[in-house]
Design an enzyme around this catalytic site. Sequence first.
Site, PDB file in Angstrom:
ATOM      1  N   SER A   1       0.864  -0.895  -0.385  1.00 14.95           N
ATOM      2  CA  SER A   1      -0.270  -0.333   0.115  1.00 14.95           C
ATOM      3  C   SER A   1       0.474   1.132   0.504  1.00 14.95           C
ATOM      4  O   SER A   1       1.362   1.775  -1.176  1.00 14.95           O
ATOM      5  CB  SER A   1      -1.166  -0.074   1.286  1.00 14.95           C
ATOM      6  OG  SER A   1      -1.566   1.143   0.838  1.00 14.95           O
TER       7      SER A   1
ATOM      8  N   HIS B   1      -4.566  -1.852  -3.967  1.00 20.01           N
ATOM      9  CA  HIS B   1      -5.847  -1.796  -3.446  1.00 20.01           C
ATOM     10  C   HIS B   1      -7.609  -1.792  -4.563  1.00 20.01           C
ATOM     11  O   HIS B   1      -7.852  -0.650  -4.700  1.00 20.01           O
ATOM     12  CB  HIS B   1      -7.035  -1.064  -2.623  1.00 20.01           C
ATOM     13  CG  HIS B   1      -4.873  -1.227  -1.303  1.00 20.01           C
ATOM     14  ND1 HIS B   1      -4.991  -2.448  -1.064  1.00 20.01           N
ATOM     15  CD2 HIS B   1      -4.833  -0.384   0.075  1.00 20.01           C
ATOM     16  CE1 HIS B   1      -4.019  -2.434   0.130  1.00 20.01           C
ATOM     17  NE2 HIS B   1      -3.917  -0.934   0.633  1.00 20.01           N
TER      18      HIS B   1
END
Length: 243
Positions: free
Chosen positions: A133, A169
């Site tokens: 991330s 994501h």
Amino acid sequence: MPAQSRTILATSGGYRPATRTYLEFDALVHHAVELSGAQGRPKVTFMGTASGDQRFFNDHVHQAGRVAGFDISTLDLFPMPNVEDVAGHLLEQDVIWVNGGSVANLLAVWAVHDLGPAMRAAWEAGVVLSGVSAGSICWYAGGTTDSFGPELRAVTNGLALLPWGNGVHYDSEERRRPLVHRLVADGTLPETHCTDDGVGLVYDGTELVEAVSERDGKGAYVVRLQDGRAVEERIEPRRLRNP
């Protein structure tokens, strides 16, 4: 033993729930170690600065490292660096794994401590740079982030070791894909490389050489500007063996 080339593994994964401990390292973290070519107990340093260097999570990581057989260290920057020579510490590692959180805050703190040159030096010395991330976006020119609030925005001050944009994501947060397309179309982001949850992108230098996954049915994507609009190409990842 350092990798034979400049290697980055940028991911939207790396952890899985455990039974006796809080979490275990999933296939993507193990793949980062494999890419390093490390022998014996691999040296992996964990950086949780994007979430404020939370000591409780550091403990979870140490437990996961014990289970995996890794020599885990945590490099904290709050309230001050916990090692005397940060650049030297990074050069001693096989893998640097950067955790998720606020990529905007991560980059700001790294700038204060001049970590950009230290990360580049480690990368050029063959230390594998990896993370999830925020710990994926940081290696690129920029990407999409919720660092500034619930509405996703662009971040464009990444370390730019990789001259592309990054979308994380991609399948689990519905606003990510349309924003990536808009930012590529209007020139805010360059060609952008994206990962579904559980997927990682492997780079040799700045060249994307492979997508890999620790989950079934997931994808990676390249979004390019073509004839004034963003065009998306799916890349099928290679399924990694479960550790």
